[in-house]
Scaffold this active site. Sequence first.
Site, PDB file in Angstrom:
ATOM      1  N   SER A  62       0.829  -1.215   0.000  1.00 41.62           N
ATOM      2  CA  SER A  62       0.000   0.000   0.000  1.00 41.62           C
ATOM      3  C   SER A  62       0.862   1.263   0.000  1.00 41.62           C
ATOM      4  O   SER A  62       2.010   1.268   0.469  1.00 41.62           O
ATOM      5  CB  SER A  62      -0.920   0.004   1.223  1.00 41.62           C
ATOM      6  OG  SER A  62      -1.733  -1.144   1.213  1.00 41.62           O
TER       7      SER A  62
HETATM    8  N1  SAM Z   1      -1.288  -3.988   3.483  1.00 40.67           N
HETATM    9  C1  SAM Z   1      -0.481  -4.691   2.534  1.00 40.67           C
HETATM   10  C2  SAM Z   1       0.920  -4.189   2.506  1.00 40.67           C
HETATM   11  O1  SAM Z   1       1.214  -3.187   3.158  1.00 40.67           O
HETATM   12  O2  SAM Z   1       1.716  -4.809   1.807  1.00 40.67           O
HETATM   13  C3  SAM Z   1      -1.021  -4.535   1.147  1.00 40.67           C
HETATM   14  C4  SAM Z   1      -2.117  -5.418   0.868  1.00 40.67           C
HETATM   15  S1  SAM Z   1      -2.546  -5.565  -0.833  1.00 40.67           S
HETATM   16  C5  SAM Z   1      -3.101  -3.956  -1.265  1.00 40.67           C
HETATM   17  C6  SAM Z   1      -4.042  -6.514  -0.581  1.00 40.67           C
HETATM   18  C7  SAM Z   1      -3.795  -7.917  -0.152  1.00 40.67           C
HETATM   19  O3  SAM Z   1      -5.051  -8.520   0.133  1.00 40.67           O
HETATM   20  C8  SAM Z   1      -3.138  -8.778  -1.225  1.00 40.67           C
HETATM   21  O4  SAM Z   1      -1.980  -9.355  -0.721  1.00 40.67           O
HETATM   22  C9  SAM Z   1      -4.206  -9.828  -1.542  1.00 40.67           C
HETATM   23  O5  SAM Z   1      -3.683 -11.083  -1.893  1.00 40.67           O
HETATM   24  C10 SAM Z   1      -4.972  -9.878  -0.243  1.00 40.67           C
HETATM   25  N2  SAM Z   1      -6.323 -10.413  -0.345  1.00 40.67           N
HETATM   26  C11 SAM Z   1      -7.236 -10.263  -1.335  1.00 40.67           C
HETATM   27  N3  SAM Z   1      -8.353 -10.944  -1.040  1.00 40.67           N
HETATM   28  C12 SAM Z   1      -8.146 -11.553   0.171  1.00 40.67           C
HETATM   29  C13 SAM Z   1      -8.927 -12.386   1.015  1.00 40.67           C
HETATM   30  N4  SAM Z   1     -10.150 -12.767   0.694  1.00 40.67           N
HETATM   31  N5  SAM Z   1      -8.384 -12.808   2.174  1.00 40.67           N
HETATM   32  C14 SAM Z   1      -7.124 -12.426   2.538  1.00 40.67           C
HETATM   33  N6  SAM Z   1      -6.334 -11.647   1.774  1.00 40.67           N
HETATM   34  C15 SAM Z   1      -6.849 -11.204   0.604  1.00 40.67           C
END
Ligand code: SAM
Length: 211
Positions: A59
């Site tokens: 992010s």
């Molecule tokens: N906060 C994180 C960081 O600082 O690196 C960034 C997260 S990224 C924008 C969103 C994450 O949510 C991805 O790694 C994705 O694989 C995960 N994601 C998407 N759907 C999900 C779900 N149903 N359960 C858990 N994780 C999920």
Amino acid sequence: MITARRHMVEGVWKRLGLQNEELKAVMAAVPRHLFLDSALGSKAYSDISLPIGAEQTISQPSMVAMMTNALVPRKGDKILEIGTGSGYQTAILAHYTPRLYSVERIPALSKRAQALLEQLGFRNVIYKTGDGSLGWESWAPYDRIIVTAGAPVVSEKLKLQLTDGGRMLIPTGGRESQKLLCVDRIGSTFRETDLGDCRFVPLLGKEGWEK
Ligand code: SAM
């Protein structure tokens, strides 16, 4: 690197007009470059989201600052994070709680984040690989829930995993762009506040988007 990090954090605080000195110190202490592939190291202290593999992103620092500030985590809160990703937001939240629960659906990302966070000395995080759109029922309720992927709707399942007085931040709306919602639980009612536009990768799963 330390100077670049401080400079980035100062810039974010100025742009957002934040007053939160504790969060500022926490973000200035987390080495964001370590959460990225070394080829992207030179961009680590720009206020941008960056690829982390598997079509996912770390992010944007200003979004991490805004969400963490709006979450108002208190010392001792039980926190659930959905979307561990690189582990960068996890490292910041881990400062506030003895009990942080973090769910990531992509095993390779979860594994890499766990290894790095352990190496950096974070021992208060419990990880799960799986569909976080359903929350994590076995440890519920949580004082704070933060969802770092965009959901189509605010799931009832997640709302019910909040404590009375609990708060959840969740980007909600379209697959490409969303509104950042702050959901407060007051007894059996829920109050939603729109914190503005945002763009997150989709939350994929039973209470999220289809793959
Ligand atoms: N906060 C994180 C960081 O600082 O690196 C960034 C997260 S990224 C924008 C969103 C994450 O949510 C991805 O790694 C994705 O694989 C995960 N994601 C998407 N759907 C999900 C779900 N149903 N359960 C858990 N994780 C999920």
